[in-house]
Design a protein around this motif. Structure first.
Motif, PDB file in Angstrom:
ATOM      1  N   TRP A  78       0.834  -1.202   0.000  1.00  0.00           N
ATOM      2  CA  TRP A  78       0.000   0.000   0.000  1.00  0.00           C
ATOM      3  C   TRP A  78       0.870   1.254   0.000  1.00  0.00           C
ATOM      4  O   TRP A  78       1.938   1.275   0.612  1.00  0.00           O
ATOM      5  CB  TRP A  78      -0.907   0.018   1.225  1.00  0.00           C
ATOM      6  CG  TRP A  78      -1.826  -1.153   1.315  1.00  0.00           C
ATOM      7  CD1 TRP A  78      -1.648  -2.281   2.066  1.00  0.00           C
ATOM      8  CD2 TRP A  78      -3.056  -1.333   0.614  1.00  0.00           C
ATOM      9  NE1 TRP A  78      -2.698  -3.148   1.888  1.00  0.00           N
ATOM     10  CE2 TRP A  78      -3.581  -2.595   1.008  1.00  0.00           C
ATOM     11  CE3 TRP A  78      -3.784  -0.551  -0.292  1.00  0.00           C
ATOM     12  CZ2 TRP A  78      -4.785  -3.092   0.520  1.00  0.00           C
ATOM     13  CZ3 TRP A  78      -4.985  -1.042  -0.790  1.00  0.00           C
ATOM     14  CH2 TRP A  78      -5.476  -2.297  -0.384  1.00  0.00           C
TER      15      TRP A  78
ATOM     16  N   SER B 213      -4.522   4.812   2.001  1.00  0.00           N
ATOM     17  CA  SER B 213      -4.907   4.197   0.726  1.00  0.00           C
ATOM     18  C   SER B 213      -5.537   2.825   0.962  1.00  0.00           C
ATOM     19  O   SER B 213      -6.500   2.449   0.286  1.00  0.00           O
ATOM     20  CB  SER B 213      -3.713   4.109  -0.217  1.00  0.00           C
ATOM     21  OG  SER B 213      -2.707   3.262   0.305  1.00  0.00           O
ATOM     22  N   ARG B 214      -5.020   2.097   1.948  1.00  0.00           N
ATOM     23  CA  ARG B 214      -5.652   0.816   2.287  1.00  0.00           C
ATOM     24  C   ARG B 214      -7.050   1.059   2.855  1.00  0.00           C
ATOM     25  O   ARG B 214      -8.003   0.348   2.504  1.00  0.00           O
ATOM     26  CB  ARG B 214      -4.802   0.041   3.298  1.00  0.00           C
ATOM     27  CG  ARG B 214      -5.504  -1.215   3.807  1.00  0.00           C
ATOM     28  CD  ARG B 214      -4.637  -2.069   4.703  1.00  0.00           C
ATOM     29  NE  ARG B 214      -5.389  -3.195   5.235  1.00  0.00           N
ATOM     30  CZ  ARG B 214      -4.869  -4.200   5.925  1.00  0.00           C
ATOM     31  NH1 ARG B 214      -3.571  -4.226   6.175  1.00  0.00           N
ATOM     32  NH2 ARG B 214      -5.637  -5.182   6.372  1.00  0.00           N
TER      33      ARG B 214
ATOM     34  N   ARG C 294      -9.133   3.525   2.277  1.00  0.00           N
ATOM     35  CA  ARG C 294     -10.079   3.886   1.215  1.00  0.00           C
ATOM     36  C   ARG C 294     -10.517   2.643   0.443  1.00  0.00           C
ATOM     37  O   ARG C 294     -11.696   2.499   0.104  1.00  0.00           O
ATOM     38  CB  ARG C 294      -9.449   4.908   0.265  1.00  0.00           C
ATOM     39  CG  ARG C 294      -9.250   6.271   0.880  1.00  0.00           C
ATOM     40  CD  ARG C 294      -8.703   7.298  -0.124  1.00  0.00           C
ATOM     41  NE  ARG C 294      -8.067   8.380   0.631  1.00  0.00           N
ATOM     42  CZ  ARG C 294      -6.746   8.575   0.722  1.00  0.00           C
ATOM     43  NH1 ARG C 294      -5.906   7.785   0.044  1.00  0.00           N
ATOM     44  NH2 ARG C 294      -6.269   9.554   1.461  1.00  0.00           N
ATOM     45  N   THR C 295      -9.578   1.752   0.173  1.00  0.00           N
ATOM     46  CA  THR C 295      -9.915   0.511  -0.531  1.00  0.00           C
ATOM     47  C   THR C 295     -10.874  -0.331   0.294  1.00  0.00           C
ATOM     48  O   THR C 295     -11.861  -0.870  -0.226  1.00  0.00           O
ATOM     49  CB  THR C 295      -8.633  -0.282  -0.835  1.00  0.00           C
ATOM     50  OG1 THR C 295      -7.834   0.457  -1.750  1.00  0.00           O
ATOM     51  CG2 THR C 295      -8.952  -1.645  -1.437  1.00  0.00           C
ATOM     52  N   GLU C 296     -10.603  -0.449   1.597  1.00  0.00           N
ATOM     53  CA  GLU C 296     -11.486  -1.252   2.451  1.00  0.00           C
ATOM     54  C   GLU C 296     -12.841  -0.587   2.629  1.00  0.00           C
ATOM     55  O   GLU C 296     -13.865  -1.278   2.735  1.00  0.00           O
ATOM     56  CB  GLU C 296     -10.794  -1.542   3.783  1.00  0.00           C
ATOM     57  CG  GLU C 296      -9.583  -2.449   3.587  1.00  0.00           C
ATOM     58  CD  GLU C 296      -8.917  -2.894   4.866  1.00  0.00           C
ATOM     59  OE1 GLU C 296      -8.336  -4.000   4.867  1.00  0.00           O
ATOM     60  OE2 GLU C 296      -8.945  -2.134   5.866  1.00  0.00           O
TER      61      GLU C 296
ATOM     62  N   ASP D 130     -14.226   1.212   0.216  1.00  0.00           N
ATOM     63  CA  ASP D 130     -14.870   0.891  -1.063  1.00  0.00           C
ATOM     64  C   ASP D 130     -15.527  -0.482  -1.005  1.00  0.00           C
ATOM     65  O   ASP D 130     -16.706  -0.646  -1.345  1.00  0.00           O
ATOM     66  CB  ASP D 130     -13.826   0.870  -2.192  1.00  0.00           C
ATOM     67  CG  ASP D 130     -13.523   2.231  -2.792  1.00  0.00           C
ATOM     68  OD1 ASP D 130     -14.289   3.184  -2.567  1.00  0.00           O
ATOM     69  OD2 ASP D 130     -12.502   2.334  -3.502  1.00  0.00           O
TER      70      ASP D 130
ATOM     71  N   SER E  88     -14.202  -0.805 -10.990  1.00  0.00           N
ATOM     72  CA  SER E  88     -13.091   0.129 -11.208  1.00  0.00           C
ATOM     73  C   SER E  88     -12.977   0.510 -12.685  1.00  0.00           C
ATOM     74  O   SER E  88     -13.191  -0.324 -13.568  1.00  0.00           O
ATOM     75  CB  SER E  88     -11.774  -0.511 -10.757  1.00  0.00           C
ATOM     76  OG  SER E  88     -10.671   0.297 -11.134  1.00  0.00           O
TER      77      SER E  88
ATOM     78  N   ASP F  51      -5.397  -0.121 -11.146  1.00  0.00           N
ATOM     79  CA  ASP F  51      -5.876  -0.468  -9.813  1.00  0.00           C
ATOM     80  C   ASP F  51      -7.286  -1.045  -9.879  1.00  0.00           C
ATOM     81  O   ASP F  51      -8.273  -0.319  -9.752  1.00  0.00           O
ATOM     82  CB  ASP F  51      -5.860   0.757  -8.885  1.00  0.00           C
ATOM     83  CG  ASP F  51      -6.172   0.370  -7.441  1.00  0.00           C
ATOM     84  OD1 ASP F  51      -6.297  -0.839  -7.151  1.00  0.00           O
ATOM     85  OD2 ASP F  51      -6.276   1.280  -6.600  1.00  0.00           O
TER      86      ASP F  51
ATOM     87  N   TRP G  98      -8.601  -2.851  -7.661  1.00  0.00           N
ATOM     88  CA  TRP G  98      -9.151  -2.911  -6.303  1.00  0.00           C
ATOM     89  C   TRP G  98      -9.640  -1.539  -5.849  1.00  0.00           C
ATOM     90  O   TRP G  98      -9.129  -0.955  -4.903  1.00  0.00           O
ATOM     91  CB  TRP G  98      -8.080  -3.393  -5.334  1.00  0.00           C
ATOM     92  CG  TRP G  98      -7.855  -4.869  -5.343  1.00  0.00           C
ATOM     93  CD1 TRP G  98      -8.254  -5.768  -6.279  1.00  0.00           C
ATOM     94  CD2 TRP G  98      -7.154  -5.604  -4.343  1.00  0.00           C
ATOM     95  NE1 TRP G  98      -7.839  -7.021  -5.932  1.00  0.00           N
ATOM     96  CE2 TRP G  98      -7.166  -6.959  -4.750  1.00  0.00           C
ATOM     97  CE3 TRP G  98      -6.521  -5.252  -3.159  1.00  0.00           C
ATOM     98  CZ2 TRP G  98      -6.556  -7.966  -4.010  1.00  0.00           C
ATOM     99  CZ3 TRP G  98      -5.918  -6.248  -2.418  1.00  0.00           C
ATOM    100  CH2 TRP G  98      -5.945  -7.593  -2.835  1.00  0.00           C
ATOM    101  N   ARG G  99     -10.624  -1.034  -6.509  1.00  0.00           N
ATOM    102  CA  ARG G  99     -11.231   0.220  -6.061  1.00  0.00           C
ATOM    103  C   ARG G  99     -12.635   0.300  -6.657  1.00  0.00           C
ATOM    104  O   ARG G  99     -12.990  -0.444  -7.575  1.00  0.00           O
ATOM    105  CB  ARG G  99     -10.391   1.437  -6.448  1.00  0.00           C
ATOM    106  CG  ARG G  99     -10.167   1.614  -7.933  1.00  0.00           C
ATOM    107  CD  ARG G  99      -9.290   2.833  -8.205  1.00  0.00           C
ATOM    108  NE  ARG G  99     -10.026   4.082  -8.031  1.00  0.00           N
ATOM    109  CZ  ARG G  99      -9.542   5.161  -7.431  1.00  0.00           C
ATOM    110  NH1 ARG G  99      -8.321   5.148  -6.906  1.00  0.00           N
ATOM    111  NH2 ARG G  99     -10.251   6.263  -7.325  1.00  0.00           N
TER     112      ARG G  99
END
Length: 413
Positions: A90, A95-96, A98-100, A102, A149, A154, A156-157
């Motif tokens: 990450w 940033s992690r 925000r991904t979690e 999402d 996404s 990326d 994963w978003r």
């Protein structure tokens, strides 16, 4: 619209309002003042013993995690998310987070009841999964595949623009829906995610403080509300969500230009202002609030006052109180009917469920010999009333369905 109506609407968009009106509804029920329900609080101790036994079965050490979406990203006790998240490089903790955010937000919004006839075949684990667990893994696999996404480097978003183009067919593919494998409320779920995308684009101050518009942008909005020591009260998580997600709910009540979300009318609840008869519940938003605690903690934010949130008014918790006799229908024939979520029978049931969860939690802790610090309400739910409601249903009905049939568009239960 008057400013006073707007203020009154905002007074309903918090956990304290849910709790206050839920306990008022229960008091009316206990006094015999509800048309559809009888309440027998003498059945609560036996119900608490039942819940405590389920907790001991599932968590012999009594170390019960929070009720959160993350519990459903596990199959046969194997966590499918944390190892891959830990292994990723990450950019920074935010940033992690925000991904979690999402992942959790989209997965929870897709988590309303699946219906009894849907299942998901997970190729990687070889398991066939149903209900909440199936919905969770299906949404996780879509997320991992980049289905939400449009950012090439990326997958994963969840990008707001991608959500605005999401169709029921897209979800049907991801969730393996067919005539033989029907999922309740498929179009409603897709429309909900499209409206989420539109809300992200319309509110950059909530969804795009540090990145392109995305649901995970709410992480930054919540960090903005933390104190100088990076401490955030759990009820504030809900307040941010209710402000941000108000526009995504379809055909809901509006007061003073404010969307009220999971808030319904019941004639028994009297007020001398514009909130007369209004019963806020905010189930899905509170379920999501619990599910955002761990990503915040991982990012270094200390979340406190977890019990400031309420229990969840859904059919497992609510079904528990019906199946164990705390709540009974005055007219047994009502059990055979299908009820809209807006009907006073359902609104009263859901509100009383919230209050009864408050009442049963200390009884469960007493049965187990634990403190509220060791087992907050979020853990009582997980361990817990939700699991006990599912077990009670399975003991009483083939297929383990709820004791009431609710007509839902896939965004309430």
């Amino acid at each position: 619209m008057s400013s006073s109506e707007t203020e009154q609407a905002h007074s309903l968009l918090n956990a304290a309002a849910v709790r206050e009106r839920a306990h008022e509804m229960l008091a009316i029920g206990v006094a015999g003042g509800l048309d559809h329900w009888r309440v027998d609080l003498d059945r609560l101790p036996e119900t608490a013993r039942y819940v405590a036994a389920v907790i001991r079965d599932q968590y012999p050490t009594l170390a019960v995690p929070f009720h959160a979406r993350w519990r459903h990203f596990a199959v046969d006790g194997v966590d499918l998310w944390s190892p891959v998240a830990e292994a990723r490089d990450w950019l920074d903790p935010a940033s992690r987070a925000r991904t979690e955010f999402d992942l959790a937000i989209v997965s929870v919004l897709l988590d309303a009841g699946s219906g009894p006839d849907w299942s998901y075949q997970d190729a990687r684990t070889g398991r066939t999964l149903t209900r909440s667990e199936g919905l969770a893994i299906a949404s996780l696999r879509m997320f991992e595949a980049g289905a939400f996404s449009i950012t090439e480097d990326d997958p994963w978003r969840v990008d707001a623009v991608a959500l605005t183009f999401l169709t029921a067919n897209d979800l049907a593919r991801g969730f393996q829906v067919s005539d033989k494998n029907p999922l309740v409320g498929l179009e409603g779920r897709a429309a909900l995610l499209r409206r989420l995308g539109q809300a992200c684009l319309a509110e950059p101050d909530l969804f795009a403080l540090e990145d392109e518009p995305r649901p995970g942008g709410l992480f930054d909005a919540m960090v903005d509300r933390a104190d100088d020591q990076d401490r955030l009260p759990a009820p504030v998580i809900l307040e941010v969500l209710l402000e941000a997600l108000g526009p995504v709910w379809r055909d809901r009540l509006n007061l003073g230009g404010v969307d009220l979300g999971d808030c319904w009318r019941h004639p028994a609840l009297k007020r001398d202002d514009a909130t007369d008869g209004l019963v806020p519940i905010h189930k899905l938003s509170q379920w999501l609030s619990y599910s955002l605690v761990e990503p915040l903690q991982t990012a270094g934010v200390e979340v406190f006052d977890l019990d400031g949130l309420t229990g969840l008014a859904e059919y497992r918790n609510g079904g528990l109180f019906i199946d164990l006799g705390v709540l009974t229908l005055k007219d047994p024939a009502d059990a055979a009917k299908a009820w809209p979520v807006s009907d006073p029978l359902v609104v009263g049931w859901r509100a009383m469920t919230v209050a009864l969860l408050d009442k049963i939690a200390p009884l469960v802790r007493a049965e187990l010999g634990v403190t509220s610090e060791a087992m907050p309400l979020a853990s009582v739910l997980e361990g817990g009333t939700w699991a006990a409601g599912r077990r009670a249903a399975a003991e009483r009905r083939p297929g383990g369905g709820p004791p009431l049939t609710i007509l839902s568009d896939g965004t309430v239960f």
